[in-house]
Design an enzyme around this catalytic site. Structure first.
Site: not given
Length: 317
Positions: A228-229, A232
């Site tokens: 997920h990170e 980003h």
């Protein structure tokens, strides 16, 4: 569906104005229920969203972006794509290999480090998560530092600045992944690609060591926090960015979602209804807040957006 606007920014489990922060714990609260801290690097205030799940984790504390910043990023990506096309170059990369430098932070007594198997398993999770998008990850190096202050690092702090300044390696195209018992109950946070030129030393992803595969942060211990990170870090928003609006997360094929989803509800909820918002909530997308076991992939639109962001802000930098 929402209009593709290729900006990329609410990342890790988070989004940030200049230092992206992601996920997971109690942050100093302001009167309106958001969180407000000062970026130790720039001195600018960072206003964070605050979402606590029913399991007690704040899956992500995302810094709010202004519409102006979103528009600026969108315009820059579009302009750079046009320049590349005008020069006869391929508009965007469509994948590649990303070198990963892993920085393990222990406390002063040497406690808190993951096993080498956990680190290798995390790289495997990343390769499986991004394989369909053409991206792969290779471990370029691992170092270990004993520092009790860095061990409980939080976003926007002097500890974060000191840690990253001392340890960061490589170029804009390389991922620096910091593992620690990060404070405030956070699961992780990330910078965005368009911040690299302004603060190259701060670039990277920080995650809770216990979120690695086999860690103790269940239901977030299968490695999806890093996935997920890094989304980003590659320029993606959360799937629920913008809520029930036309632009939403600026990706056309992720159905609109009113707010973050926790757990793994069945059947899929549908929080944005009507002809303008077809499709149920994308709870199985890596950029939502659901349990690790519930997350299964990215969309083709997110793939395009990552390619555009990486090409504009990271490739060859």
């Amino acid at each position: 569906m929402r209009t593709v606007s290729r900006i990329a920014w609410i990342g890790a489990l988070c989004i940030a104005a200049s230092v992206a922060t992601s996920c997971g714990g109690d942050l100093p609260s302001s009167d309106d229920g958001s969180s407000s801290v000062t970026d130790d690097l720039t001195g600018a205030p960072i206003d964070f969203e605050k979402e606590r799940g029913p399991d007690g984790f704040v899956r992500c504390a995302a810094a709010r972006l202004t519409a102006t910043k979103v528009s600026e990023v969108d315009a820059e990506i579009t302009r750079n794509e046009g320049l590349r096309a005008g020069n006869g170059a391929t508009a965007n990369l469509t994948g590649g290999t990303i070198k990963v430098y892993v920085h393990v932070i222990e406390n002063a007594s040497g406690a808190g480090a993951p096993t080498s198997a956990q680190i290798n398993n995390q790289i495997t999770v990343l390769n499986n998560s991004y394989k369909a998008q053409g991206w792969s990850f290779t471990l370029a190096g691992t170092d270990t530092t004993k520092n009790s202050t860095w061990y409980t690092v939080t976003p926007g702090s002097s500890a974060e600045t000191a840690m990253k300044t001392a340890l960061r390696k490589g170029t804009a195209a390389d991922l620096n992944l910091y593992l620690a018992n990060i404070g405030q109950g956070l699961l992780g946070w990330s910078t965005f690609p368009w911040d690299y030129s302004k603060s190259p030393k701060m670039d990277g992803v920080v995650i809770l060591t216990a979120s690695l595969p086999g860690g103790s942060a269940a239901p977030y211990n299968l490695g999806a926090t890093a996935t997920h990170e890094i989304g980003h870090w590659m320029g993606l928003y959360h799937t629920f960015q913008g809520g029930c609006t036309k632009t939403g997360d600026s990706v056309s094929d992720t159905p609109a979602e009113k707010a973050a989803t926790f757990g793994c509800p069945a059947p899929n909820p549908d929080t944005c209804t009507g002809n303008k918002y077809p499709g149920v909530d994308p709870i199985h997308n890596y950029m939502d807040y659901t349990d690790d076991s519930c997350m299964t992939g990215f969309t083709s639109g997110q793939d395009t957006r990552m390619d555009s962001s990486y090409t504009t802000y990271r490739a060859g930098k």
